[in-house]
Design an enzyme around this catalytic site. Sequence first.
Site, PDB file in Angstrom:
ATOM      1  CG  ASN A 104      -1.895   1.287   1.257  1.00 18.63           C
ATOM      2  OD1 ASN A 104      -1.642   2.158   0.481  1.00 18.63           O
ATOM      3  ND2 ASN A 104      -2.710   1.115   2.511  1.00 18.63           N
TER       4      ASN A 104
ATOM      5  NE  ARG B   4      -6.036   1.976  -0.327  1.00 18.15           N
ATOM      6  CZ  ARG B   4      -5.938   3.066   0.003  1.00 18.15           C
ATOM      7  NH1 ARG B   4      -5.035   3.780   0.716  1.00 18.15           N
ATOM      8  NH2 ARG B   4      -7.155   3.763   0.159  1.00 18.15           N
TER       9      ARG B   4
ATOM     10  CG  HIS C 199     -13.008   3.673   2.631  1.00 19.23           C
ATOM     11  ND1 HIS C 199     -13.596   4.697   3.084  1.00 19.23           N
ATOM     12  CD2 HIS C 199     -11.600   3.923   2.879  1.00 19.23           C
ATOM     13  CE1 HIS C 199     -12.983   5.629   3.532  1.00 19.23           C
ATOM     14  NE2 HIS C 199     -11.618   5.234   3.485  1.00 19.23           N
TER      15      HIS C 199
ATOM     16  NE  ARG D 169     -10.149  13.099   2.254  1.00 19.75           N
ATOM     17  CZ  ARG D 169      -9.859  11.665   2.428  1.00 19.75           C
ATOM     18  NH1 ARG D 169     -11.052  10.938   2.667  1.00 19.75           N
ATOM     19  NH2 ARG D 169      -8.739  11.193   1.861  1.00 19.75           N
TER      20      ARG D 169
ATOM     21  CD  GLU E 292      -8.942  -0.960   4.123  1.00 18.40           C
ATOM     22  OE1 GLU E 292      -8.641  -0.373   5.331  1.00 18.40           O
ATOM     23  OE2 GLU E 292      -9.050  -0.021   3.209  1.00 18.40           O
TER      24      GLU E 292
END
Length: 408
Positions: free
Chosen positions: A9, A101, A190, A251, A395
Amino acid sequence: MKQAVLVLNVGSSSIKYQLLELEPAGEGAREPGARLATGIVDRIGGEGAGTLTHKQPDDPQPYEVSDTFADHEQALAAVLGAFRDAGPDLAKIELKAVGHRVVHGGSEFIQATVIDDAVLAKVTEMIPLAPLHNPANITGIEGARRAFPDVPQVAVFDTAFHQTLPEAAYTYAVPSEWRERYAVRRYGFHGTSHEYVSRRAAAILGRPVAETNVIVLHLGNGASVSAVAGGRSVETSMGLTPLEGLVMGTRSGDIDPAIPAYLQRVAGLDSAAVERELNRSSGLLGLAGSNDLRDVNKKADAGDPAARLALDVYRHRLRKYIGAYYAVLGRVDAVVFTAGVGENDPRTRSQSLAGLERLGIAVDDARNESTADRGERFISPDGAEVAVLVVPTDEEIEIARQALGAVS
Ligand code: ADP
């Protein structure tokens, strides 16, 4: 010889990696299981020294290197060095795949894909959609191709799981030129987490995935909700970019789309500045001065009104989405919490579901607040119409599983 999948990742200033051993899964099949090693390199390309931390499950002390990692190439070389110096020895492991990823796969990639030059060219074409993420992902892919020339490299996209969204859900009501020429639409992110967690939820309920409807709340630093019907994502809160939807660490999530132009008029902020502030200085950070929910909780407990408001806004937004996604699904079998906040913050879980009893949603306080069990668990009362679950996301396992699926 052990068989394994390496998961990479690669972010703009960090590389996270895991080496997952393949374990027998019946009828000759093998699935990713135990971690043989996990690690992270941070502060790549930044000022000063970064750190590489490399762990093996039985090591009492992680292996650490402090160095200036000028670029991703150097950081990846250091990761290989860590495997050489601390083990496990990659020469003695049969690597079946390297799973990468990749953040944005546009409308092109609907599943994990073995990377060749054409795939890499398409991921490069999508840089305008994810200017911070895709370039780092590409650097990781190029480095891993050089480091492991004989091992298949597989791209696992954050967007792919949401490619099943119906047209009515992914279409923004904007001029056709924007949609057709500039690929403006909802993509969602996601995806590996939403896919993994929704599948686990069906398993926990003991139902076939194809007959299970769930609302997944992935609440980490970034946060998104999805509605998953029979294993297919049918709605999700992030959009063209990860900025839309829930209140996040830094965010804003949803705002009136006219706000950037308004700020340009009244404050002289150009669109790049507004975009930066909405991504980096908003959310919990903008409301309460910290992007970490633990800090916001502490401030709120100490009576800080800004922190209290931040929590109210965060949880109000969640409740609004849960109601909306209930309407999208029609029948909901489970509401599932995951990621840092979802797995660890009982107050967010109970307050975002407060008042939803008419929808069959309730939380058992003792189960919700118990810290004895940190694994997959029910937090709804026995016999509840809608199960409320906590499912720790994974993940890396999902990326490894999909990478393996793409090469076998
Ligand atoms: P990322 O998106 O960076 O992977 P995580 O899934 O690790 O993020 O989630 C990070 C968030 O989880 C932070 O806001 C952090 O405060 C929150 N978190 C982690 N542990 C707890 C806890 N025990 N209680 C409340 N919030 C927590």
